[in-house]
Design a protein around this motif. Structure first.
Motif, PDB file in Angstrom:
ATOM      1  N   SER A  80     -20.487  17.134 -24.961  1.00  0.00           N
ATOM      2  CA  SER A  80     -20.020  17.201 -26.385  1.00  0.00           C
ATOM      3  C   SER A  80     -18.520  18.076 -26.321  1.00  0.00           C
ATOM      4  O   SER A  80     -17.808  17.912 -27.489  1.00  0.00           O
ATOM      5  CB  SER A  80     -21.009  17.676 -27.331  1.00  0.00           C
ATOM      6  OG  SER A  80     -21.684  19.059 -26.817  1.00  0.00           O
ATOM      7  N   SER A  81     -18.431  18.707 -25.538  1.00  0.00           N
ATOM      8  CA  SER A  81     -17.348  19.734 -25.400  1.00  0.00           C
ATOM      9  C   SER A  81     -16.730  19.887 -24.017  1.00  0.00           C
ATOM     10  O   SER A  81     -17.336  19.500 -23.072  1.00  0.00           O
ATOM     11  CB  SER A  81     -17.371  20.931 -26.273  1.00  0.00           C
ATOM     12  OG  SER A  81     -18.380  21.696 -25.312  1.00  0.00           O
ATOM     13  N   LYS A 108     -25.775  30.654 -11.096  1.00  0.00           N
ATOM     14  CA  LYS A 108     -24.911  29.518 -10.545  1.00  0.00           C
ATOM     15  C   LYS A 108     -25.137  29.434  -8.916  1.00  0.00           C
ATOM     16  O   LYS A 108     -24.760  28.330  -8.381  1.00  0.00           O
ATOM     17  CB  LYS A 108     -23.351  29.707 -10.814  1.00  0.00           C
ATOM     18  CG  LYS A 108     -23.088  29.461 -12.419  1.00  0.00           C
ATOM     19  CD  LYS A 108     -23.233  27.949 -12.626  1.00  0.00           C
ATOM     20  CE  LYS A 108     -22.772  27.609 -14.160  1.00  0.00           C
ATOM     21  NZ  LYS A 108     -23.093  26.227 -14.383  1.00  0.00           N
ATOM     22  N   ASN A 123     -23.375  19.021 -15.825  1.00  0.00           N
ATOM     23  CA  ASN A 123     -22.461  20.006 -16.554  1.00  0.00           C
ATOM     24  C   ASN A 123     -22.787  21.105 -17.614  1.00  0.00           C
ATOM     25  O   ASN A 123     -22.243  22.163 -17.644  1.00  0.00           O
ATOM     26  CB  ASN A 123     -21.256  19.170 -16.975  1.00  0.00           C
ATOM     27  CG  ASN A 123     -20.253  19.728 -17.628  1.00  0.00           C
ATOM     28  OD1 ASN A 123     -19.321  20.289 -17.285  1.00  0.00           O
ATOM     29  ND2 ASN A 123     -20.293  19.804 -19.307  1.00  0.00           N
ATOM     30  N   ALA A 176     -21.150  24.194 -10.603  1.00  0.00           N
ATOM     31  CA  ALA A 176     -21.664  25.500 -10.353  1.00  0.00           C
ATOM     32  C   ALA A 176     -20.485  26.481 -10.875  1.00  0.00           C
ATOM     33  O   ALA A 176     -19.902  26.272 -12.080  1.00  0.00           O
ATOM     34  CB  ALA A 176     -21.747  25.655  -8.961  1.00  0.00           C
ATOM     35  N   ASP A 214     -31.518  17.734 -24.733  1.00  0.00           N
ATOM     36  CA  ASP A 214     -31.392  18.988 -24.402  1.00  0.00           C
ATOM     37  C   ASP A 214     -32.118  19.228 -23.011  1.00  0.00           C
ATOM     38  O   ASP A 214     -33.208  19.099 -22.662  1.00  0.00           O
ATOM     39  CB  ASP A 214     -32.274  19.661 -25.459  1.00  0.00           C
ATOM     40  CG  ASP A 214     -32.502  21.289 -24.864  1.00  0.00           C
ATOM     41  OD1 ASP A 214     -32.123  21.696 -24.143  1.00  0.00           O
ATOM     42  OD2 ASP A 214     -32.998  21.871 -25.946  1.00  0.00           O
ATOM     43  N   VAL A 215     -31.052  19.738 -22.144  1.00  0.00           N
ATOM     44  CA  VAL A 215     -31.500  19.716 -20.567  1.00  0.00           C
ATOM     45  C   VAL A 215     -32.705  20.766 -20.254  1.00  0.00           C
ATOM     46  O   VAL A 215     -33.404  20.562 -19.195  1.00  0.00           O
ATOM     47  CB  VAL A 215     -30.470  19.826 -19.721  1.00  0.00           C
ATOM     48  CG1 VAL A 215     -29.316  18.826 -19.908  1.00  0.00           C
ATOM     49  CG2 VAL A 215     -29.669  21.032 -19.856  1.00  0.00           C
ATOM     50  N   ASN A 235     -15.182  30.438 -22.474  1.00  0.00           N
ATOM     51  CA  ASN A 235     -14.674  31.668 -22.045  1.00  0.00           C
ATOM     52  C   ASN A 235     -13.223  32.036 -22.931  1.00  0.00           C
ATOM     53  O   ASN A 235     -12.744  32.908 -22.167  1.00  0.00           O
ATOM     54  CB  ASN A 235     -14.133  31.678 -20.378  1.00  0.00           C
ATOM     55  CG  ASN A 235     -13.485  30.393 -20.196  1.00  0.00           C
ATOM     56  OD1 ASN A 235     -12.897  30.130 -20.998  1.00  0.00           O
ATOM     57  ND2 ASN A 235     -13.586  30.103 -18.810  1.00  0.00           N
ATOM     58  N   THR A 287     -11.857  27.192 -21.889  1.00  0.00           N
ATOM     59  CA  THR A 287     -12.669  26.302 -22.667  1.00  0.00           C
ATOM     60  C   THR A 287     -13.478  27.190 -23.559  1.00  0.00           C
ATOM     61  O   THR A 287     -13.291  28.322 -23.601  1.00  0.00           O
ATOM     62  CB  THR A 287     -13.786  25.547 -21.986  1.00  0.00           C
ATOM     63  OG1 THR A 287     -14.861  26.525 -21.483  1.00  0.00           O
ATOM     64  CG2 THR A 287     -13.244  24.586 -20.742  1.00  0.00           C
ATOM     65  N   ARG A 311     -26.476  17.850 -27.004  1.00  0.00           N
ATOM     66  CA  ARG A 311     -27.414  17.931 -28.244  1.00  0.00           C
ATOM     67  C   ARG A 311     -26.832  17.578 -29.408  1.00  0.00           C
ATOM     68  O   ARG A 311     -27.435  17.193 -30.484  1.00  0.00           O
ATOM     69  CB  ARG A 311     -27.978  19.474 -28.033  1.00  0.00           C
ATOM     70  CG  ARG A 311     -28.950  19.914 -27.162  1.00  0.00           C
ATOM     71  CD  ARG A 311     -28.928  21.382 -26.951  1.00  0.00           C
ATOM     72  NE  ARG A 311     -27.644  21.999 -26.759  1.00  0.00           N
ATOM     73  CZ  ARG A 311     -27.267  23.103 -26.959  1.00  0.00           C
ATOM     74  NH1 ARG A 311     -28.217  24.086 -27.202  1.00  0.00           N
ATOM     75  NH2 ARG A 311     -25.885  23.609 -26.685  1.00  0.00           N
ATOM     76  N   GLY A 366     -13.041  27.799 -10.926  1.00  0.00           N
ATOM     77  CA  GLY A 366     -12.496  29.198 -11.097  1.00  0.00           C
ATOM     78  C   GLY A 366     -12.536  29.251 -12.338  1.00  0.00           C
ATOM     79  O   GLY A 366     -13.362  28.529 -13.697  1.00  0.00           O
ATOM     80  N   ILE A 413     -11.140  28.494 -15.976  1.00  0.00           N
ATOM     81  CA  ILE A 413     -10.506  27.335 -16.729  1.00  0.00           C
ATOM     82  C   ILE A 413     -10.736  27.286 -18.322  1.00  0.00           C
ATOM     83  O   ILE A 413     -12.103  27.574 -18.642  1.00  0.00           O
ATOM     84  CB  ILE A 413     -10.813  25.870 -16.272  1.00  0.00           C
ATOM     85  CG1 ILE A 413     -10.692  25.961 -14.557  1.00  0.00           C
ATOM     86  CG2 ILE A 413     -10.617  25.009 -17.148  1.00  0.00           C
ATOM     87  CD1 ILE A 413     -11.133  24.699 -14.017  1.00  0.00           C
ATOM     88  N   PHE A 423     -15.404  20.545 -20.335  1.00  0.00           N
ATOM     89  CA  PHE A 423     -15.342  20.001 -19.117  1.00  0.00           C
ATOM     90  C   PHE A 423     -16.182  18.595 -19.377  1.00  0.00           C
ATOM     91  O   PHE A 423     -15.743  17.462 -18.900  1.00  0.00           O
ATOM     92  CB  PHE A 423     -15.944  20.415 -18.042  1.00  0.00           C
ATOM     93  CG  PHE A 423     -15.642  21.809 -17.417  1.00  0.00           C
ATOM     94  CD1 PHE A 423     -14.237  22.401 -17.966  1.00  0.00           C
ATOM     95  CD2 PHE A 423     -16.111  22.270 -16.308  1.00  0.00           C
ATOM     96  CE1 PHE A 423     -13.981  23.501 -17.354  1.00  0.00           C
ATOM     97  CE2 PHE A 423     -15.406  23.558 -15.895  1.00  0.00           C
ATOM     98  CZ  PHE A 423     -14.377  24.141 -16.198  1.00  0.00           C
ATOM     99  N   TYR A 426     -25.883  34.917 -15.506  1.00  0.00           N
ATOM    100  CA  TYR A 426     -25.074  33.786 -15.237  1.00  0.00           C
ATOM    101  C   TYR A 426     -24.443  33.560 -13.917  1.00  0.00           C
ATOM    102  O   TYR A 426     -24.737  32.250 -13.168  1.00  0.00           O
ATOM    103  CB  TYR A 426     -23.621  33.689 -16.109  1.00  0.00           C
ATOM    104  CG  TYR A 426     -22.576  32.530 -15.896  1.00  0.00           C
ATOM    105  CD1 TYR A 426     -22.952  31.234 -16.632  1.00  0.00           C
ATOM    106  CD2 TYR A 426     -21.640  32.316 -15.259  1.00  0.00           C
ATOM    107  CE1 TYR A 426     -21.991  30.122 -16.514  1.00  0.00           C
ATOM    108  CE2 TYR A 426     -20.675  31.370 -14.889  1.00  0.00           C
ATOM    109  CZ  TYR A 426     -20.957  30.412 -15.607  1.00  0.00           C
ATOM    110  OH  TYR A 426     -20.204  29.435 -15.540  1.00  0.00           O
TER     111      TYR A 426
END
Ligand code: NAD
Length: 249
Positions: free
Chosen positions: A16-17, A157, A87, A139, A64-65, A191, A188, A39, A184, A186, A19, A153
């Protein structure tokens, strides 16, 4: 390069957003029939419409994973699946000393457990269909080096990276390849606040290329791993980080 994905079905989680949305568009432009899973289905509907407007093929799947039963149910309807991009991911703000069990568990539930449930169900479909497949786990370089305020986090990963290798080893016999991309920093929703802060500016100075990544910097690695161009790659981890991992100690 054999990156044409015509006739392949690709599932992207967390579509939904960020990546995930971009990966759906990229895979559709490369000819794949895309299943955009997330979701927030209202956001998926507009993504599916955008892809259709460009002449691509996509459908939305509510997923929902972290909910194993829902993953099993949602994927049980699929007869073929050639590409999966795990993802969906979340981060938490805490340092270890302040990280409560709820934060730790919710991050592992999505980043590790969710990627496992989706991979396992996908591999069952791929094994039954008998035409192999490619699973790509998103990852992070924090799974290879440490990072501040990533108490859960970064270890999650690292687990994704080790899971990638374990699954690659086990599923090679079915022609199912499992690889990871370790991006690295990016920009979004995940972050943005940090990257635009003074601490983010400081970090940028430690990246050899002196810039944060753009989502499009992931296009080449994603298409490589999704397609037959990487037929002899499994269990690999590709860092896409402007040289950040290679920065001096
Ligand atoms: P994002 O927050 O835009 O995307 C994450 C997506 O995952 C969101 O759409 C969110 O709704 C979805 N999601 C969260 N929990 C879910 C669940 N239980 N089920 C289904 N979907 C769920 O952030 P992004 O930067 O696009 O992150 C995508 C992936 O890339 C994540 O796994 C993240 O850890 C990883 N990553 C990002 C960066 C970066 O710099 N942005 C770097 C390294 C790795």
């Amino acid at each position: 390069m054999r990156t044409d994905l015509s006739g392949r079905t690709a599932l992207v989680t967390g579509a939904s957003s960020g990546f995930g949305r971009h990966f759906c568009q990229l895979l559709a432009r490369s000819g794949a029939d895309v299943i955009a899973a997330a979701r927030r289905t209202d956001l998926l509907d507009s993504l599916v419409a955008d892809i259709a407007a460009e002449g691509g093929k996509a459908r939305a799947l509510r997923l929902d994973v972290a909910d194993e039963a829902q993953v099993v149910e949602a994927l049980s309807g699929l007869e073929t699946l050639d590409i999966v991009v795990n993802n969906a991911g979340i981060a938490g703000p805490s340092r270890a000393i302040d990280c409560e069990g709820d934060e730790w568990r919710s991050i592992f539930d999505v980043n590790v457990n969710g990627a496992f449930y989706v991979s396992r169900e996908a591999a069952r479909i791929m094994r039954k269909a008998g035409r192999g497949g490619s699973i790509i786990n998103i990852a992070s370089i924090t799974g290879l080096r440490t990072a501040h305020s990533a108490a859960a986090y970064a270890p999650s990963k690292a687990a994704v990276i080790h899971m990638t290798k374990s699954l690659a080893m086990e599923w090679a016999r079915f022609g199912v390849r499992v690889n990871a991309i370790a991006p690295g920093y990016i920009e979004t929703d995940l972050n943005r606040e940090f990257l635009l802060s003074p601490a983010g500016e400081d970090m940028k100075k430690r990246i050899p290329q002196r810039r944060f990544g753009e989502i499009a910097d992931l296009d080449g690695p994603l298409l490589l791993l999704a397609s037959d161009a990487s037929a002899y790659m499994t269990g690999s981890v590709l860092a896409v980080d402007g040289g950040h991992l290679a920065s001096p100690l």
